[in-house]
Enzyme design. Structure first.
Site: not given
Ligand SMILES: [Zn+2]
Length: 299
Positions: A86, A186
């Site tokens: 990632d 988030g």
């Molecule tokens: Zn991301």
């Protein structure tokens, strides 16, 4: 499906997913228990899956342990499993992941000026093409926190359409493209404003599957519209982290005197796996393992 499978590269399966209108879940693994919940959750749903790893998780465990866990787990199931890096802006980490057996990587140059992001992404593209692994590249700024990078949600910058076309021009075999379309990392405070029209316009012009970052907390309707609009890779990190912690803590709250560790690990595994199977259903990839692996055409 055949017998157990080795790790696969995500690019071809994302292309098939985009063409058929489903999304493949990409969960950020934390440890062995988490990787097992992700892969066994996918196996239970006969779904393709992407196990992705953040740089800080690699720094904690090391390259070889992570690659070994994921490969070993993938060999015990009959669904395609990809191992992906990632958000990463460090070429050295990318090279070490490729050497350790990752099947794709993300180069995130979104904090750089456009021309520099494009040039550095193309450098990494040459590297990944030569190594036979997939590449994900990003433009625009996805809001929220990803590792140590913070982008305020109101200052998150949507990808520019013309820049998107220019950006991918020299990277035709990009495994997945991540233009910022208004989602954030988030938990969302308030409703995300997803730029569906921009997404659809990019998908219509670019023959590359799109990645949806910031999947945690989106509604079914939002997932449906994004996947229909071309998002073939749907990232879930925040909710997985939440289940990792809460699954463990819930066992302590339920059994305050328990001294055996394994029930905690199992409670944590069950909580993570439940979210994995729920998301696979939400993204429409349940039962799509053979399709994603390209085995449908052989029948
Ligand atoms: Zn991301």
């Amino acid at each position: 499906m055949g017998t157990d499978m080795a790790l696969v590269s995500m690019g071809p399966m994302l292309k098939r997913a985009q063409a058929a209108g489903y999304g493949i879940a990409a969960f950020n693994m934390i440890d062995y228990n988490s990787a097992r919940a992700i892969i066994e959750g996918a196996a239970a749903m006969k779904a393709p899956i992407i196990v992705q790893v953040s740089v800080k998780t690699i720094r904690h465990w090391g390259y070889k342990p992570i690659a070994t866990w994921v490969r070993m787990l993938a060999e015990t199931v009959e669904v395609p499993v990809a191992l992906h890096l990632d958000h990463c802006s460090d070429g050295d980490v990318i090279r070490r992941c490729i050497d350790a057996g990752w099947t794709s990587v993300m180069f995130d140059g979104s904090s750089l000026p456009f021309a520099e992001n494009k040039a550095r992404s193309e450098d990494i593209y040459r590297l990944t093409e030569a190594a036979g692994v997939g590449l994900e590249a990003e433009i625009g700024a996805i809001g929220g926190v990803e590792d140590d990078k913070f982008v305020a949600e109101d200052s998150a910058i949507l990808a520019d359409y013309d820049e998107c076309l220019e950006f991918v021009k020299n990277m035709p075999n990009l495994a997945v493209f991540a233009p910022a379309i208004g989602t954030a990392h988030g938990f969302y405070k308030g409703q995300p404003k997803i730029a569906y029209a921009l997404l659809e316009k990019i998908t219509a012009a670019v023959a590359i599957p799109i990645a949806l970052h910031g999947g945690t907390g989106l509604s079914q309707e939002q997932f449906d519209r994004c996947i229909a609009g071309g998002c073939a890779k749907v990232n879930i990190s925040t909710m997985h982290k939440h289940r990792f912690i809460e699954g463990f803590v819930a066992v302590r709250q339920d059994k305050p005197k328990l001294e055996e560790p394994l029930p905690f690990i199992i409670g944590q595994y069950d909580a993570m796996k439940k979210d994995v199977t729920d998301m696979i259903v939400a993204f429409g990839s349940a039962g799509k393992a053979a399709h994603a692996a390209g085995e449908d055409a052989e029948r």
